[in-house]
Design a protein around this motif. Structure first.
Motif, PDB file in Angstrom:
ATOM      1  N   ALA A  66       0.825  -1.211   0.000  1.00  0.00           N
ATOM      2  CA  ALA A  66       0.000   0.000   0.000  1.00  0.00           C
ATOM      3  C   ALA A  66       0.857   1.259   0.000  1.00  0.00           C
ATOM      4  CB  ALA A  66      -0.929  -0.009   1.219  1.00  0.00           C
ATOM      5  N   VAL A  67       1.983   1.237   0.740  1.00  0.00           N
ATOM      6  CA  VAL A  67       2.882   2.390   0.774  1.00  0.00           C
ATOM      7  C   VAL A  67       3.485   2.646  -0.612  1.00  0.00           C
ATOM      8  CG1 VAL A  67       5.080   3.224   1.691  1.00  0.00           C
ATOM      9  CG2 VAL A  67       3.410   2.207   3.224  1.00  0.00           C
ATOM     10  N   ILE A  68       3.917   1.571  -1.271  1.00  0.00           N
ATOM     11  CA  ILE A  68       4.490   1.730  -2.617  1.00  0.00           C
ATOM     12  C   ILE A  68       3.443   2.250  -3.595  1.00  0.00           C
ATOM     13  CG2 ILE A  68       5.501   0.462  -4.551  1.00  0.00           C
ATOM     14  CD1 ILE A  68       6.874  -1.348  -2.536  1.00  0.00           C
ATOM     15  N   ASP A  69       2.216   1.732  -3.513  1.00  0.00           N
ATOM     16  CA  ASP A  69       1.143   2.206  -4.395  1.00  0.00           C
ATOM     17  C   ASP A  69       0.810   3.673  -4.114  1.00  0.00           C
ATOM     18  OD1 ASP A  69       1.004  -0.263  -5.550  1.00  0.00           O
ATOM     19  OD2 ASP A  69      -0.697  -0.957  -4.346  1.00  0.00           O
ATOM     20  N   ASN A  70       0.833   4.044  -2.833  1.00  0.00           N
ATOM     21  CA  ASN A  70       0.538   5.435  -2.481  1.00  0.00           C
ATOM     22  C   ASN A  70       1.611   6.378  -3.013  1.00  0.00           C
ATOM     23  OD1 ASN A  70      -1.057   7.443  -0.835  1.00  0.00           O
ATOM     24  ND2 ASN A  70       0.945   7.642   0.167  1.00  0.00           N
ATOM     25  N   ARG A  71       2.868   5.919  -2.968  1.00  0.00           N
ATOM     26  CA  ARG A  71       3.950   6.739  -3.526  1.00  0.00           C
ATOM     27  C   ARG A  71       3.771   6.916  -5.035  1.00  0.00           C
ATOM     28  NH1 ARG A  71       9.422   4.464  -0.584  1.00  0.00           N
ATOM     29  NH2 ARG A  71       9.021   5.345   1.477  1.00  0.00           N
ATOM     30  N   LEU A  72       3.355   5.858  -5.693  1.00  0.00           N
ATOM     31  CA  LEU A  72       3.120   5.946  -7.137  1.00  0.00           C
ATOM     32  C   LEU A  72       1.981   6.924  -7.438  1.00  0.00           C
ATOM     33  CD1 LEU A  72       3.655   4.979 -10.012  1.00  0.00           C
ATOM     34  CD2 LEU A  72       2.091   3.068  -9.579  1.00  0.00           C
ATOM     35  N   ASN A  73       0.921   6.829  -6.642  1.00  0.00           N
ATOM     36  CA  ASN A  73      -0.210   7.743  -6.845  1.00  0.00           C
ATOM     37  C   ASN A  73       0.202   9.193  -6.601  1.00  0.00           C
ATOM     38  OD1 ASN A  73      -1.883   5.584  -7.412  1.00  0.00           O
ATOM     39  ND2 ASN A  73      -2.588   5.380  -5.298  1.00  0.00           N
ATOM     40  N   THR A  74       1.019   9.418  -5.577  1.00  0.00           N
ATOM     41  CA  THR A  74       1.485  10.770  -5.283  1.00  0.00           C
ATOM     42  C   THR A  74       2.345  11.311  -6.420  1.00  0.00           C
ATOM     43  OG1 THR A  74       1.465  10.284  -2.912  1.00  0.00           O
ATOM     44  CG2 THR A  74       2.749  12.185  -3.621  1.00  0.00           C
ATOM     45  N   ALA A  75       3.230  10.465  -6.946  1.00  0.00           N
ATOM     46  CA  ALA A  75       4.075  10.893  -8.060  1.00  0.00           C
ATOM     47  C   ALA A  75       3.238  11.228  -9.291  1.00  0.00           C
ATOM     48  CB  ALA A  75       5.085   9.801  -8.388  1.00  0.00           C
ATOM     49  N   MET A  76       2.234  10.414  -9.567  1.00  0.00           N
ATOM     50  CA  MET A  76       1.362  10.683 -10.709  1.00  0.00           C
ATOM     51  C   MET A  76       0.566  11.966 -10.506  1.00  0.00           C
ATOM     52  SD  MET A  76       2.065   8.374 -12.847  1.00  0.00           S
ATOM     53  CE  MET A  76       0.752   8.704 -14.011  1.00  0.00           C
ATOM     54  N   LYS A  77       0.180  12.250  -9.267  1.00  0.00           N
ATOM     55  CA  LYS A  77      -0.564  13.472  -8.975  1.00  0.00           C
ATOM     56  C   LYS A  77       0.302  14.704  -9.215  1.00  0.00           C
ATOM     57  CE  LYS A  77      -1.253  14.491  -4.689  1.00  0.00           C
ATOM     58  NZ  LYS A  77      -1.748  14.441  -3.286  1.00  0.00           N
ATOM     59  N   ILE A 102      -4.364  27.376  -6.737  1.00  0.00           N
ATOM     60  CA  ILE A 102      -5.576  26.557  -6.707  1.00  0.00           C
ATOM     61  C   ILE A 102      -5.233  25.085  -6.465  1.00  0.00           C
ATOM     62  CG2 ILE A 102      -7.515  25.738  -8.108  1.00  0.00           C
ATOM     63  CD1 ILE A 102      -7.510  28.474  -9.487  1.00  0.00           C
ATOM     64  N   LEU A 103      -4.184  24.613  -7.141  1.00  0.00           N
ATOM     65  CA  LEU A 103      -3.779  23.215  -6.979  1.00  0.00           C
ATOM     66  C   LEU A 103      -3.287  22.931  -5.561  1.00  0.00           C
ATOM     67  CD1 LEU A 103      -1.923  22.616 -10.372  1.00  0.00           C
ATOM     68  CD2 LEU A 103      -4.177  21.779  -9.712  1.00  0.00           C
ATOM     69  N   ARG A 104      -2.600  23.909  -4.957  1.00  0.00           N
ATOM     70  CA  ARG A 104      -2.129  23.723  -3.578  1.00  0.00           C
ATOM     71  C   ARG A 104      -3.289  23.674  -2.596  1.00  0.00           C
ATOM     72  NH1 ARG A 104       3.368  27.393  -2.739  1.00  0.00           N
ATOM     73  NH2 ARG A 104       4.762  25.970  -3.885  1.00  0.00           N
ATOM     74  N   LYS A 105      -4.310  24.503  -2.838  1.00  0.00           N
ATOM     75  CA  LYS A 105      -5.482  24.473  -1.956  1.00  0.00           C
ATOM     76  C   LYS A 105      -6.163  23.118  -2.022  1.00  0.00           C
ATOM     77  CE  LYS A 105      -6.664  29.383  -1.615  1.00  0.00           C
ATOM     78  NZ  LYS A 105      -7.705  30.413  -1.885  1.00  0.00           N
ATOM     79  N   ARG A 106      -6.112  22.495  -3.174  1.00  0.00           N
ATOM     80  CA  ARG A 106      -6.721  21.177  -3.348  1.00  0.00           C
ATOM     81  C   ARG A 106      -5.736  20.040  -3.040  1.00  0.00           C
ATOM     82  NH1 ARG A 106     -10.634  21.618  -8.695  1.00  0.00           N
ATOM     83  NH2 ARG A 106     -11.840  23.426  -7.969  1.00  0.00           N
ATOM     84  N   LYS A 107      -4.564  20.442  -2.496  1.00  0.00           N
ATOM     85  CA  LYS A 107      -3.540  19.491  -2.063  1.00  0.00           C
ATOM     86  C   LYS A 107      -3.064  18.595  -3.203  1.00  0.00           C
ATOM     87  CE  LYS A 107      -5.131  19.357   2.721  1.00  0.00           C
ATOM     88  NZ  LYS A 107      -5.577  18.503   3.831  1.00  0.00           N
ATOM     89  N   MET A 108      -2.944  19.213  -4.365  1.00  0.00           N
ATOM     90  CA  MET A 108      -2.395  18.474  -5.513  1.00  0.00           C
ATOM     91  C   MET A 108      -0.947  18.843  -5.778  1.00  0.00           C
ATOM     92  SD  MET A 108      -5.587  18.446  -8.209  1.00  0.00           S
ATOM     93  CE  MET A 108      -4.688  17.378  -9.316  1.00  0.00           C
ATOM     94  N   LEU A 109      -0.418  19.828  -5.033  1.00  0.00           N
ATOM     95  CA  LEU A 109       0.977  20.239  -5.132  1.00  0.00           C
ATOM     96  C   LEU A 109       1.532  20.420  -3.725  1.00  0.00           C
ATOM     97  CD1 LEU A 109       1.333  22.675  -8.137  1.00  0.00           C
ATOM     98  CD2 LEU A 109       2.528  20.533  -7.802  1.00  0.00           C
TER      99      LEU A 109
END
Length: 313
Positions: A241-252, A306-313
């Motif tokens: 799950a940690v590895i998948d979460n890191r992948l999702n964060t990188a893609m975001k 805007i992206l930071r407010k939505r926690k995408m950056l």
């Protein structure tokens, strides 16, 4: 290799002949050695060589001439250039007043007896000797199980830090070790239950307590194996799950950067179209290029906020 031992005055010493009350230890024996022991004690050579087959199942065979006890003991091997654990058969043949042990390798279970490291040990008390071998086997299982759990803790310590895919492979190897242990321990449990039930095997009152201790230790090893398997399974799922979460964060982050970089790309693309310059805004304005760059930068900053407010950056 064949070695013969006998205890005298509470000390184990090696002898060169077959004598009553001796312990015959066969370690990866040759066919000639097996034939020699089979002729000497009137034992079927197939029973002697049964322990040399890794696929042989644990069992107890009681006949009029001798008793064969076959069970699994833990062993160390190397898989994928890593130290791992497996199980191998150990055969004990109780023929008359002699105990014959057969194993494919020199195991710590028997080495502790050969090195005089076991107290109250005598080759002339074969039944008690068998129970002591079982007890040492259970202790060795538990020792290896603690090592497996220690390795699992080492992997857990850096979860969230420098976690890599190799950690998943290591956890899989540890889980494979526990599968071998669990299967062998449950088979050994059946052997112990048969030893408790069989009336043809002599049981002495002073050895009954030792047999009960062996049953308890074997059950404890089974429970430890099951607990560690469940823990490793949870750790493996957490690591995945940690590895998948890191992948999702990188893609975001990559998607957010793509959105920000798309703004100057679109504006420059519009100004690069093949149309009359009089139709382009700020085309004839002094410092028009700088103004367009500032507007582009401003739009990028707005999107970033805007992206930071939505926690995408």
């Amino acid at each position: 290799m064949m070695r013969r031992y006998v205890t005298e005055k509470n000390l184990l010493r090696e002898v060169t002949d077959f004598r009553p009350g001796a312990w015959v230890n066969l370690v990866n024996p040759s066919l000639e050695e097996c034939l020699l022991v089979a002729r000497e004690f009137q034992v079927d050579i197939a029973d002697i060589r049964a322990a040399l087959d890794d696929e042989e199942s644990s069992r107890v065979d009681v006949s009029n001439d001798y008793t064969l006890i076959l069970f699994d003991i833990p062993s160390i091997e190397y898989r994928h250039k890593r130290e791992a654990y497996t199980t191998i058969p150990l055969g004990l043949i109780f023929a008359g007043d002699t105990l014959i042990s057969v194993c494919a390798e020199d195991t710590p279970v028997l080495k502790s007896f050969a090195d005089n490291m076991v107290k109250e040990f005598s080759t002339k008390k074969q039944i008690r000797f068998i129970y002591q071998i079982f007890l040492r086997t259970c202790v060795l299982y538990q020792s290896y199980l603690r090592i497996v759990d220690r390795r699992r803790k080492e992997i857990e310590e850096h979860i969230g830090g420098d976690t890599e895919d190799v950690d998943l492979i290591d956890l899989h190897e540890l889980e494979s070790n526990l599968v071998y242990f669990d299967t062998s321990l449950r088979a050994n449990k059946m052997v112990l239950e048969r030893l408790v039930r069989y009336s043809k095997i002599k049981k002495y009152p002073e050895d009954q307590e030792l047999l009960e201790d062996v049953v308890v230790e074997n059950q404890q090893a089974i429970e430890m194996t099951q607990i560690y398997r469940d823990i490793i399974k949870g750790t493996r799922e957490l690591l995945s799950a940690v590895i998948d979460n890191r992948l999702n964060t990188a893609m975001k982050y990559l998607a957010s950067i793509t959105i920000v970089m798309a703004i100057p790309t679109i504006i420059s693309g519009i100004y690069g179209m093949n149309v009359d310059e009089k139709w382009m805004p700020l085309a004839n304005t002094p410092f028009g290029f700088g103004i367009i760059c500032l507007i582009t930068l401003g739009l990028c900053l707005i999107v970033i906020r805007i992206l930071r407010k939505r926690k995408m950056l």
